[in-house]
Design an enzyme around this catalytic site. Sequence first.
Site, mmCIF file in Angstrom:
data_model
loop_
_atom_site.group_PDB
_atom_site.id
_atom_site.type_symbol
_atom_site.label_atom_id
_atom_site.label_comp_id
_atom_site.label_asym_id
_atom_site.label_seq_id
_atom_site.Cartn_x
_atom_site.Cartn_y
_atom_site.Cartn_z
ATOM 1 N N SER A 30 5.073 6.700 2.584
ATOM 2 C CA SER A 30 5.509 5.340 2.926
ATOM 3 C C SER A 30 4.898 4.342 1.953
ATOM 4 C CB SER A 30 5.016 4.946 4.328
ATOM 5 O OG SER A 30 5.370 5.917 5.282
ATOM 6 N N ASN B 294 0.835 -1.206 0.000
ATOM 7 C CA ASN B 294 0.000 0.000 0.000
ATOM 8 C C ASN B 294 0.872 1.260 0.000
ATOM 9 O OD1 ASN B 294 -2.444 1.562 0.323
ATOM 10 N ND2 ASN B 294 -1.890 1.848 2.474
ATOM 11 N N ASP C 182 -2.684 0.496 7.883
ATOM 12 C CA ASP C 182 -1.436 1.239 7.645
ATOM 13 C C ASP C 182 -0.331 0.837 8.626
ATOM 14 O OD1 ASP C 182 -2.630 2.665 5.530
ATOM 15 O OD2 ASP C 182 -3.477 4.112 6.921
ATOM 16 N N HIS D 108 1.003 5.138 1.231
ATOM 17 C CA HIS D 108 0.341 5.985 2.226
ATOM 18 C C HIS D 108 1.056 7.335 2.295
ATOM 19 C CE1 HIS D 108 -2.316 6.810 5.561
ATOM 20 N NE2 HIS D 108 -1.286 7.348 6.186
#
Length: 184
Positions: free
Chosen positions: A132, A103, A141, A105
């Site tokens: 990130s 992911n 997250d 972020h």
Amino acid sequence: MIKKIVVLFSGEGSNLQNLITSLPCNINIVAAITNKPDAGGIQKANRANIPVYVLEHTGFDAREAFDDALVSMIQDIEHDLVVLAGFMRILTPHFTKNIKSINLHPSLLPLFKGAKAIERSFESEEKKGGISVHWVSEELDGGTIILQKSFLKNSDETLDNFKKKIQSLEYELLPLAIEKILLE
Ligand code: GRF
């Protein structure tokens, strides 16, 4: 050896577009999936001849049911890695236990997990902003960090300017993280 990725998105898809133009030719985006029928990224995928599938979360009563359908959809596509690029859904273990994914972020995790990360990071006392790329785990997250990069806030920083810096770091780091995982 060609590596295959599936990209999930919910909005404009500018990160999808960036991956289309900047990934090396031995990494193919074999499919894109969105939960929003009006997401701008759909056109971008179409223009690049990437099959794009819409799975609307509103058609499901429970988060888990949506995740089960999403997992089935992804498992029908031969792939090496799933990339969440602006996919605005909280994922349950039904997804995280079954799908190997990363992911993007827009903050220096573990700071500013969750929604409105850019705004909260901008308004905070932190001297730096950043982004990130991390493995997706059951904790929102919270998975292991793959890459991060930061910049110092200017004294006259505007939110608009701050967002642009975040975006340009995203465009730099997401393809690098994918290459690091799949090609190293
Ligand atoms: C990015 O800032 C990402 O970090 C956040 O949503 C944004 C997606 O933008 N979670 P786009 O759809 O790739 O343009």
